[in-house]
Structure formats: structure tokens, C-alpha cells
Design a protein around this motif. Structure first.
Motif, PDB file in Angstrom:
ATOM      1  N   UNK A 252       0.780  -1.166  -0.138  1.00  0.00           N
ATOM      2  CA  UNK A 252       0.011  -0.055   0.172  1.00  0.00           C
ATOM      3  C   UNK A 252       0.905   1.206   0.013  1.00  0.00           C
ATOM      4  N   UNK A 253       1.883   1.508   1.010  1.00  0.00           N
ATOM      5  CA  UNK A 253       2.764   2.140   0.936  1.00  0.00           C
ATOM      6  C   UNK A 253       3.541   2.574  -0.475  1.00  0.00           C
ATOM      7  N   UNK A 256       1.147   4.115  -2.716  1.00  0.00           N
ATOM      8  CA  UNK A 256       0.590   5.672  -2.513  1.00  0.00           C
ATOM      9  C   UNK A 256       1.972   6.676  -2.499  1.00  0.00           C
ATOM     10  N   UNK A 257       3.165   5.991  -2.428  1.00  0.00           N
ATOM     11  CA  UNK A 257       4.317   6.945  -2.463  1.00  0.00           C
ATOM     12  C   UNK A 257       4.365   7.214  -3.932  1.00  0.00           C
TER      13      UNK A 257
END
Lengths: 278, 294
Positions: A252-253, A256-257
Motif C-alpha cells: 500500500x505504501x 501511495x508513494x
């Protein structure tokens, strides 16, 4: 002089603490999540309540939820922003009402969106716990961000463009389609990316709207579990789910990044170009 | 009277039609906020019609299935956690904005700001998960169980820090160049210039950002839910587990029915009121005319 030096030290301390926090968070996720991460993890279905297996259906469900949210929110936000900037006076009663309610909407906490989505989409409209309910709830939540970025983008287009269009006898509609929207396109894209990021990051608004079911969703009216809900469920309700939760958080990170970085870069590049041009 | 007739300056029929359609859609978008308020009130009405709202803070305890609807422990936990988070995040956030604006080397500024923007985009559930797996066990070593008001404060502070830092940064960026030159011409040291000239000039934006961060802290659900311990009680110390209003909704919605469900919607209404008061204060504060600012 002492004050000056003390302030310098304190300010450096706060900057170092923020940076180390960022690095700590990132390295922790990398160290714990990376060993689990593999192509199989991305495509397989979760087994044993998510302790084993992958997150294939969850990625698909997240994608659908975000897609529903964006296809509902983007046209509405575009219309609202265009109307506010190009078609109405800022001091009119309707435009003030619209601006005011967008401000209100922007400050509503996500759990309240969850309550509303549950009461309105799931129960009142009878959509139940489904991807559509979750997506539409997120659409309501992302409306203010989208409207604001699109409106800011349109406002940043120099007035000269509008005057030239009027002098050429273009209708406002065609000026919009051929001139204003294309020149604001990077801002519109950035707004869309930011809202996608915000939707994919959301948990509280989804628990009671799109639900918990971690099977592959068969249709948009099935319940689907979003990535963030999966992280929550694994860490709170499943003993021994931490390893997979770490890997999911890492996925997820990273997503999103990439999304947020692209949006910020796009906006910054576009603004620089505009300042250079005007 | 030219203006009363159609002329080259008036909108074409196509444009007027387009304007009407867009206006209709805009009002639809605006109705979302109205319907959120409507549904919250409508769903909590079955309860609020029968009992007086005062019972929401005066009842003996929170046992909604037995007709006791005391929200005050959740309310105090919410306010204390948010206040604690603000106390930590405001100085560090402003300090970090000052660093990015006035202290960092030129090659560092852009990267530093980008990092804070990326911190702002990390989902709350990841902050919560990190707090649960890193912070809580660490605090638990000193003072078990680890999931506590303090953990909630720390995680919340980390979450709202980017909001404070980014709004303060934007406010500082908007300070006119002439102020910098005046301060430099007076021979002020860097800190005197910042504390005496630049921070007061940017006060409006900074205070608005702090209030927005407060609203975010009050409404935050997942991160707090994961690290606060979720015991319904008035906290007596930093290491007591607590449950906030938002966390309570998320925890109990899954199985709530009837009056219990209505009570949860009522607590959503309370939460919304707090957040709207904060947001309203921001608007009022921004609209106020300061003699030293435009």
C-alpha cells in the motif's frame, strides 16, 4: 546570541527527529515486509484468515472501489469546479452555498462518512455491504479535494486566455473544452491522483460500507475488502497475521508513494511552467 | 439600456444551457454535506426523541444495550488525546517548517518538503499498525499494557505533524519579501527576525493549520483505535487504556442495532459538531482583518 544558537539547535533537532521518524517507519516496513513480498503474494488468494497466502482479491477489490469512487466523483467535481470558476459569480447565493458545503464536507471525519455511507448507500438505497457502497462513500469523501484542485487549476489559467476566446467569438463551452481544460490538464490529473491516493488510504469509511469479505469479488455488488481494511483486520483480529500485514502495508505504501509523488511533482512542474510563461 | 437586451456580451443559448446543467450538478455536490447531516440526525432521532441529550454525558456508564448512554469518558479521551498530540506536534511541526524555510541548505529544502508531503500521504491504518507493533510493545516494557493514552497521543502527534508543518510552511512562504529585507536591514539575528517579524506575519496561516490539525486529531479513527487500548474509562494517567468517540463508533457499528445504533449515530453527530466548530473557527479567524496582514 545564546537565544539565537539555542533556537538553531532546537530547530535542527525537530528537523532531525522528523526525518528519522520517516526513515524509521520506512525501514521498519521494509525489513518486516520485504521478506514476505513476492509476485505470488500479489496474486494469490489469502488463506487461513490472511495468515498465509497473498492479497490478490484484495488488490482487485481495492482497485474496483477506487474506480467506482473516481468515476462517480470526477465528473461531479469537474462540473462543480467549472461552474464555480467559469459560470457564476463568487458572491452569488448559490455559489456561496456550494462553497460553504464543500468546506463543511472537507472537514467531516472519515468515520462519519462511514456512518453516512452505511445509512444511505447500504441501508436506505439497499446496496448492502458492497464495492459500490464503499466506492460511493469514498466519492463523497474525495469530492472536496477534487473540486479544490480542479478549481485552483482553472483559476491559475491566465485571464488572457478567456479574453482571447471571447474575442474570437468562441462560446464559453468551446473555450472550456479547447482552451481552459487542456491548459489546466496537469492540475486536473494531479487532483485525480491525490484523490486516488486518499481513497486507497482510507479505512474507517470502508469498514461498514464495503465490508470485510476477502474473496475475489464477483461483481460490483459483492462485498470486497480494501488493502487498508486488510491491514487493520490482520493486525487487530487475526493473531499471527502481523507478517502478512507488514507486507500488505508495504504494498500500500509503495503504491501511495508513487501516486502522491507523481501528483506533487506534476503540480510543481506545472506551476513553474506557468510562472515562466506569464 | 443595452444591458437589458441580448448583445455580444451575453451568453449564447448553448452556454446558458451548459451553465444551468453545471449549476445543477454543483448543487448536487453541495447536497452531499446536507444529506450527511440529515442522515446523522435522522438515524439518531429514535433515541434522541425519547431521552434528553443531556443523558449522553450524565448517564452512569456506557452500556447502550441496557439503556445507559454516557459518552463522557469517550469525550474526555478524545479531547485529551488530541490536546496531547497538539502539544507535541505544534512545536515540532513549526520547527520543521522553519527548518525547511530558513535553516536548511538550498539543496536540502525541496527534498525535505517532499518528505513531509509524503508523510502526510501515509494512511492512518499504517501509522496505527506501526504504533501497535513498534511503539506499544516498547511502552509496554515500562508500563504494561502499552496500548494507552500515551501511545495514542504519540501516534496522533506523528499523524498531524505534516499538517502543521505544511500549513506553517505555506504561511511562511506567503510572508512578503519586504519583511525579510526590513529585518535584514535592521541587522536582526536569524532567530530575532523569525520570532519578531516572520512568525507574527505568518500567524494567521499557522493558527489555521493548527486548528485544522486539531480537527483531524479529533476525527481520527483507525490509528487511535489500534493503539489506545479501547477501555471505556476516564483516563487517570498517561498509561491508562482509553477509547475515543471515533474508535467507539468503529468498534461497535458492526453489531449495533436499534437504540445502540442510534446512540452511535448520535456520537457521530457529537463528533461532527466538534470538528465543525473547529473548522468554523478557522474560517472566522481567516476572515478577521488583522492590521498587519492582507
Amino acid at each position: 546570541m545564546i537565544k539565537n544558537n539555542a533556537a538553531t539547535i532546537l530547530i535542527y533537532c525537530s528537523a532531525i527527529s522528523v526525518t528519522s521518524l520517516f526513515l524509521w517507519l520506512l525501514t521498519d516496513l521494509l525489513i518486516q515486509g520485504l521478506p514476505k513480498l513476492s509476485p505470488a503474494f500479489l496474486f494469490e488468494a489469502p488463506r487461513d484468515a490472511g495468515r498465509a497466502g497473498g492479497i490478490g482479491p484484495i488488490i482487485i477489490a481495492t482497485g474496483w472501489i477506487v474506480l467506482v469512487a473516481m468515476s462517480a466523483a470526477a465528473p461531479l467535481a469537474l462540473a462543480t469546479a467549472v461552474w464555480l470558476v467559469e459560470f457564476t459569480r463568487p458572491d452569488g447565493i448559490f455559489s456561496r452555498f456550494v462553497e460553504f458545503s464543500i468546506d463543511v464536507l472537507a472537514s467531516v471525519p472519515s468515520i462519519v462518512f462511514g456512518l453516512f455511507g452505511n445509512a444511505f448507500f447500504c441501508v436506505y438505497l439497499g446496496l448492502g455491504f458492497s464495492i459500490v457502497s464503499g466506492g460511493l462513500t469514498l466519492a463523497c469523501m474525495t469530492l472536496p479535494i477534487l473540486i479544490r484542485t480542479v478549481a485552483d487549476g482553472l483559476r491559475a489559467v491566465p485571464d488572457g486566455y478567456r479574453m482571447v476566446a471571447a474575442a474570437l467569438g468562441m462560446t464559453r463551452g468551446s473555450a472550456l473544452v479547447h482552451l481552459l481544460l487542456p491548459s489546466a490538464a496537469p492540475a486536473l490529473t494531479a487532483g485525480l491522483l491525490l484523490s486516488i491516493g486518499r481513497s486507497a488510504a482510507e479505512t474507517a469509511a470502508l469498514i461498514f460500507t464495503s465490508g470485510y469479505v476477502d474473496r475475489m469479488p464477483g461483481s460490483l455488488f459483492d462485498s470486497g475488502r480494501a488493502l487498508s481494511v486488510h491491514i487493520y483486520d490482520l493486525s487487530m483480529n487475526v493473531a499471527g497475521g502481523d507478517a502478512n500485514a507488514h507486507a500488505t502495508a508495504l504494498v500500500l505504501i509503495i503504491f501511495l508513494l508513487i501516486i502522491n509523488n507523481a501528483a506533487i511533482g506534476l503540480l510543481r512542474h506545472w506551476r513553474k511552467q506557468h510562472i515562466a510563461a506569464s | 439600456m443595452i444591458s437589458s437586451k441580448r448583445n455580444t456580451l451575453s451568453l449564447s443559448t448553448a452556454d446558458r444551457r451548459l451553465g444551468a446543467i453545471l449549476g445543477l450538478l454543483a448543487v448536487t455536490a453541495a447536497m452531499v454535506a446536507v444529506s450527511i447531516l440529515f442522515f446523522l440526525i435522522d438515524e439518531s432521532r429514535p433515541l434522541l426523541n425519547r431521552i434528553s441529550p443531556a443523558r449522553l454525558i450524565l448517564d452512569a456508564s456506557w452500556h447502550p444495550t441496557q439503556g445507559l448512554y454516557d459518552l463522557s469518558p469517550m469525550l474526555s479521551a478524545t479531547l485529551l488525546a488530541s490536546l496531547g498530540a497538539l502539544l507535541l506536534a505544534v512545536p515540532v511541526g513549526i520547527g520543521s517548517a522553519l527548518f525547511g524555510r530558513y535553516y536548511a541548505a538550498a539543496w536540502l529544502t525541496a527534498g525535505y518538503r517532499r518528505m513531509i508531503e509524503l508523510l502526510a500521504g501515509i494512511p492512518s491504518v499504517v501509522y496505527g499498525f506501526w504504533g501497535l507493533t513498534m511503539l506499544a510493545p516498547w511502552i509496554g516494557r515500562f508500563e504494561p499494557p502499552g496500548v494507552s493514552l500515551l501511545t495514542a497521543i504519540l501516534v496522533l502527534a506523528i499523524m498531524i505533524l505534516p499538517t502543521v508543518a505544511l500549513t506553517a510552511d505555506a504561511a511562511l512562504a506567503a510572508v512578503p519579501q519586504s519583511r525579510h529585507r526590513c529585518a535584514a536591514a535592521l541587522g536582526l539575528s536569524r532567530w530575532t527576525a523569525i520570532s519578531g517579524v516572520l512568525l507574527p506575519s505568518a500567524r494567521k496561516g499557522i493558527v489555521s493549520g493548527i486548528l485544522l490539525a486539531a480537527a483531524r486529531a479529533v476525527g481520527e479513527t483507525m490509528a487511535v483505535l489500534m493503539v489506545a487500548g479501547n477501555v471505556v474509562q476516564h483516563p487517570h494517567g498517561l498509561f491508562d487504556p482509553v477509547r475515543t468517540l471515533a474508535a467507539n463508533i468503529a468498534l461497535e457499528m458492526a453489531y449495533a442495532g436499534g437504540d445502540h445504533r442510534a446512540a452511535l449515530f448520535a456520537s457521530g453527530l457529537v463528533l461532527l459538531c466538534i470538528v465543525l466548530i473547529l473548522a468554523g473557527t478557522v474560517q472566522w479567524y481567516k476572515a478577521r482583518d488583522f492590521y498587519d496582514q492582507k
